[in-house]
Design a protein around this motif. Structure first.
Motif, short mmCIF file in Angstrom:
data_model
loop_
_atom_site.label_atom_id
_atom_site.label_comp_id
_atom_site.label_asym_id
_atom_site.label_seq_id
_atom_site.Cartn_x
_atom_site.Cartn_y
_atom_site.Cartn_z
N ASP A 28 12.92 4.60 4.94
CA ASP A 28 13.67 4.51 6.21
C ASP A 28 13.71 5.85 6.91
OD1 ASP A 28 14.13 1.82 5.86
OD2 ASP A 28 16.21 2.07 5.15
N ARG A 29 13.98 6.92 6.17
CA ARG A 29 14.04 8.25 6.78
C ARG A 29 12.67 8.67 7.31
NH1 ARG A 29 17.84 6.27 5.63
NH2 ARG A 29 17.47 5.74 7.78
N MET A 30 11.61 8.29 6.60
CA MET A 30 10.27 8.63 7.07
C MET A 30 9.93 7.88 8.36
SD MET A 30 7.98 9.09 3.64
CE MET A 30 6.54 9.54 4.59
N ARG A 31 10.37 6.64 8.46
CA ARG A 31 10.13 5.87 9.69
C ARG A 31 10.88 6.48 10.88
NH1 ARG A 31 9.57 1.50 6.43
NH2 ARG A 31 11.78 1.07 6.23
N GLU A 32 12.06 7.04 10.63
CA GLU A 32 12.84 7.65 11.70
C GLU A 32 12.34 9.04 12.10
OE1 GLU A 32 16.95 7.74 10.64
OE2 GLU A 32 17.18 5.58 10.76
N GLU A 86 0.83 -1.21 0.00
CA GLU A 86 0.00 0.00 0.00
C GLU A 86 0.86 1.26 0.00
OE1 GLU A 86 -0.60 -2.48 2.39
OE2 GLU A 86 -2.14 -3.41 1.13
N THR A 87 1.89 1.27 0.83
CA THR A 87 2.79 2.43 0.87
C THR A 87 3.52 2.58 -0.45
OG1 THR A 87 3.10 2.10 3.25
CG2 THR A 87 4.72 3.47 2.12
N LEU A 88 3.98 1.49 -0.99
CA LEU A 88 4.67 1.53 -2.27
C LEU A 88 3.74 1.99 -3.39
CD1 LEU A 88 7.55 1.05 -2.98
CD2 LEU A 88 7.01 -1.31 -3.52
N ASP A 89 2.48 1.55 -3.35
CA ASP A 89 1.50 2.00 -4.34
C ASP A 89 1.28 3.51 -4.26
OD1 ASP A 89 1.14 -0.52 -5.40
OD2 ASP A 89 -0.66 -0.96 -4.21
N VAL A 96 4.10 15.72 10.29
CA VAL A 96 4.15 16.18 8.90
C VAL A 96 2.77 16.65 8.53
CG1 VAL A 96 4.60 15.52 6.51
CG2 VAL A 96 5.99 14.54 8.36
N ARG A 97 2.65 17.95 8.23
CA ARG A 97 1.35 18.54 7.93
C ARG A 97 0.84 18.16 6.55
NH1 ARG A 97 0.73 23.30 11.47
NH2 ARG A 97 -0.46 24.44 9.91
N ASN A 98 1.71 18.16 5.57
CA ASN A 98 1.30 17.83 4.20
C ASN A 98 2.20 16.69 3.71
OD1 ASN A 98 0.77 17.68 1.44
ND2 ASN A 98 0.38 19.88 1.29
N ILE A 99 1.72 15.48 3.89
CA ILE A 99 2.54 14.31 3.59
C ILE A 99 2.89 14.22 2.11
CG2 ILE A 99 0.63 12.68 3.29
CD1 ILE A 99 3.96 11.95 5.06
N LYS A 100 1.99 14.67 1.24
CA LYS A 100 2.26 14.62 -0.20
C LYS A 100 3.45 15.50 -0.55
CE LYS A 100 0.08 15.33 -4.69
NZ LYS A 100 -1.14 15.69 -5.39
N LYS A 101 3.48 16.72 -0.04
CA LYS A 101 4.59 17.63 -0.32
C LYS A 101 5.88 17.12 0.33
CE LYS A 101 2.06 21.93 -0.98
NZ LYS A 101 1.88 23.30 -0.51
N TYR A 102 5.76 16.57 1.52
CA TYR A 102 6.92 16.03 2.22
C TYR A 102 7.53 14.87 1.44
CZ TYR A 102 9.67 13.98 6.04
OH TYR A 102 10.68 13.48 6.81
N LEU A 103 6.67 13.98 0.98
CA LEU A 103 7.12 12.82 0.22
C LEU A 103 7.71 13.23 -1.12
CD1 LEU A 103 7.30 9.79 0.52
CD2 LEU A 103 4.97 9.61 -0.36
N SER A 111 16.91 1.52 -4.20
CA SER A 111 17.67 2.03 -3.06
C SER A 111 17.16 3.41 -2.62
CB SER A 111 19.17 2.08 -3.37
OG SER A 111 19.44 3.01 -4.40
N HIS A 112 16.74 4.23 -3.57
CA HIS A 112 16.19 5.55 -3.22
C HIS A 112 14.87 5.39 -2.46
CE1 HIS A 112 18.62 6.71 -6.91
NE2 HIS A 112 19.20 7.35 -5.92
N ILE A 113 14.05 4.47 -2.90
CA ILE A 113 12.76 4.25 -2.23
C ILE A 113 12.98 3.73 -0.82
CG2 ILE A 113 10.55 3.03 -2.34
CD1 ILE A 113 11.01 5.16 -4.58
N GLU A 114 13.88 2.77 -0.65
CA GLU A 114 14.20 2.26 0.68
C GLU A 114 14.72 3.37 1.58
OE1 GLU A 114 16.22 -1.67 1.29
OE2 GLU A 114 16.38 -1.54 -0.91
#
Length: 180
Positions: free
Chosen positions: A134-138, A85-88, A143-150, A127-130
């Motif tokens: 990983d950084r998001m998990r840490e 789901e996250t990857l999608d 995060v107010r706007n997850i789309k912009k953050y991502l 490797s970029h996706i991982e």
């Protein structure tokens, strides 16, 4: 001047006296007119269908390219902590951005040419996706706007991944202790 014969020009009128608003002038003035709504409606549907089919096809082609580039199946099956789901969501965001018709795309408050952003997103690999996940998990901040953050994290991943891992290795080798 009289309007007895509108096709005949009055040669006595000087060019200074002629004006665009003078209705007696018979010189052809190009006027752009809109076609009648009936003609517009009759011509649009086949054109619109072709455009939709083409754009839908392009979207699917880009989706497949992105999924191949990031090794979607490998990430789903062999990398722990990554769910489908996250990857999608990431794939959808990348496809949406790559297929955008905008001239510029805003990343982290700055406008970049769309072609630069698209190029960088099409170069992302697993490797970029991982790294981004990983950084998001840490991350412990809200995060107010997850789309912009991502979007920002994905855009910056190729530029920051090497420095991050170099710093992490240096820390682990010489600094010791917990990273947090």
């Amino acid at each position: 001047p009289t309007l007895e014969n509108p096709t005949q020009l009055n040669k006595d009128i000087s060019s200074k006296e002629k004006s665009i608003t003078d209705v007696s002038i018979t010189d052809p003035i190009p006027i752009l007119s809109r076609p009648s709504p009936l003609e517009d409606e009759a011509a649009q549907p086949p054109e619109r269908k072709g455009t939709e089919a083409k754009s839908q096809s392009a979207i699917e082609i880009y989706r497949q390219i992105i999924m191949d580039n990031i090794e979607y199946e490998h990430l789903c099956q062999h990398v722990k902590g990554i769910d489908r789901e996250t990857l999608d969501e990431i794939v959808d965001l990348l496809v949406e951005t790559v297929c955008s018709a905008r001239k510029t795309i805003r990343i982290a408050g700055d406008d970049y040419p769309a072609e630069v952003v698209k190029s960088r997103f099409l170069k992302l690999d697993s490797s970029h996706i991982e790294y981004v996940l990983d950084r998001m998990r840490e991350n412990t901040t809200y995060v107010r706007n997850i789309k912009k953050y991502l979007l920002a994290a994905l855009y910056n991943a190729p530029a920051t991944i090497d420095s991050y891992y170099t710093s992490l290795v240096s820390h682990d080798l010489y600094g010791g202790g917990d990273r947090r």
